[in-house]
Write a protein that holds these residues in place. Sequence first.
Motif, short mmCIF file in Angstrom:
data_model
loop_
_atom_site.label_atom_id
_atom_site.label_comp_id
_atom_site.label_asym_id
_atom_site.label_seq_id
_atom_site.Cartn_x
_atom_site.Cartn_y
_atom_site.Cartn_z
N TRP A 1 -3.90 -0.10 -3.68
CA TRP A 1 -3.21 -1.37 -3.52
C TRP A 1 -4.10 -2.51 -3.97
O TRP A 1 -5.30 -2.54 -3.72
CB TRP A 1 -2.87 -1.51 -2.04
N PRO B 1 0.82 -1.21 0.00
CA PRO B 1 0.00 0.00 0.00
C PRO B 1 0.85 1.27 0.00
O PRO B 1 1.99 1.27 0.47
CB PRO B 1 -0.80 -0.09 1.29
N GLY C 1 -3.64 -0.12 3.87
CA GLY C 1 -4.08 -0.99 2.79
C GLY C 1 -5.52 -1.41 2.86
O GLY C 1 -6.03 -2.04 1.95
#
Length: 74
Positions: A53, A23, A34
């Motif tokens: 992500w 992320p 994330g």
Amino acid sequence: MPLTIGRWRIDRHEGAIYLQRQPNPRCRECGGEGSVDSPLTEHDRIVEPCGCWDPFRSIRIRFSRTVVTERYPF
């Protein structure tokens, strides 16, 4: 043991190297975690991956190849 370089995580597993992007640490939505919480009610929450992500996408590089030494007839 995974190796992390910047946003890239590098793993070696079963004759291949896997590269996965982590992320974004500067993301405004998730703050680099994330995941984003999507509250439905007070007691139920759904945790979804953030748009910065993709946890299911990785690059695989094989470094062991099987070499055919014998030729079989049709």
